[in-house]
Design a protein around this motif. Sequence first.
Motif, mmCIF file in Angstrom:
data_model
loop_
_atom_site.group_PDB
_atom_site.id
_atom_site.type_symbol
_atom_site.label_atom_id
_atom_site.label_comp_id
_atom_site.label_asym_id
_atom_site.label_seq_id
_atom_site.Cartn_x
_atom_site.Cartn_y
_atom_site.Cartn_z
ATOM 1 N N TYR A 1 33.527 70.310 119.984
ATOM 2 C CA TYR A 1 32.459 70.410 119.234
ATOM 3 C C TYR A 1 31.374 71.475 119.153
ATOM 4 N N SER B 1 33.416 60.099 130.111
ATOM 5 C CA SER B 1 32.930 60.621 128.693
ATOM 6 C C SER B 1 32.205 59.578 128.255
ATOM 7 N N LYS B 2 31.024 60.446 127.471
ATOM 8 C CA LYS B 2 29.884 59.839 126.541
ATOM 9 C C LYS B 2 30.571 59.084 125.396
ATOM 10 N N LYS B 3 30.182 57.912 124.863
ATOM 11 C CA LYS B 3 30.517 57.360 123.663
ATOM 12 C C LYS B 3 30.722 58.536 122.695
ATOM 13 N N ASP B 4 31.654 58.712 121.827
ATOM 14 C CA ASP B 4 31.746 59.773 120.647
ATOM 15 C C ASP B 4 31.462 61.198 121.123
ATOM 16 N N GLY B 5 31.475 61.457 122.617
ATOM 17 C CA GLY B 5 31.346 62.662 122.989
ATOM 18 C C GLY B 5 32.481 63.204 123.479
ATOM 19 N N ASP C 1 35.981 70.017 125.161
ATOM 20 C CA ASP C 1 34.874 69.901 124.035
ATOM 21 C C ASP C 1 35.240 70.748 122.611
#
Length: 267
Positions: free
Chosen positions: A70, A48-52, A68
């Motif tokens: 978002y 995972s990417k930061k805040d993703g 996800d």
Amino acid sequence: MKKKQWQGWGPGEQAEQHYLVQPRALAGGGDIRHVSEFLRASGWQDRSKKDGPLLMESPDRTVRIAYDPYVLPGGWTIHGQADGLNDKWSAYLGRQTPVEIVAGLTDALNRPRSAHAPNVWAPLEEQKWHTRFEGQDYTATSPDGTTWMQYQQGPDGGVMWWTGAKDRQGNGWTANFTPNTPIHLVQAFSAELASPDPVMRPRGRVPLSAQIRTWSVSVKPSQLTAWQQARITTARAAVWARNSARSTQPRATARPCAPANGTRTRR
């Protein structure tokens, strides 16, 4: 709502109100850590990417699981690469798919396959789901009519697994699996889908639905931590057992080669 008290509280803790919800298929998404922490404990890598969005990769890099929230419609996507037994496959699960049901599939990715042939319909039939043919499709529906699972064949001959839940207000979720999805994974999913056991949700996270039943329970933080830790411990123990089995397997030893002329030499 019925009230139920849990035993085993520790001293000095403040109990928090939660609810047991039935049927589990209409309980809402829940805490995704129920899935992700088990995967981490099973050796999966967090990509995972930061805040993703969440992105997990299996130890052998053949399966990726993403969540996800978002994007629309959002939810879970699971992709498996082709291996010696299966072609590449995918599963898509809506955002409101309960994490306990998602974990039926994702936990099974970390277990060895049973020697018995998988049967997706067996867990549903055991819980008295109604099964029927609808044209070329085969469908199982829960006794209360809120949840279904279908083996669906399209006009072009393509097939897929389609499942989901919906209440009278239109709340719910759907999921589908491509035809190459390993059947033992679909069966593990259907077993959790059909389970009559309630799932727990904190106050404020219970869906507004006329078709769910709830029981109020008082739970202390140490209890929640202990239950979560038990899942993690189970995953770590399975990893340890697999690694131990590999390390104790006898290694093949090289056989002495005969000389090129075919004769043997004496010592």
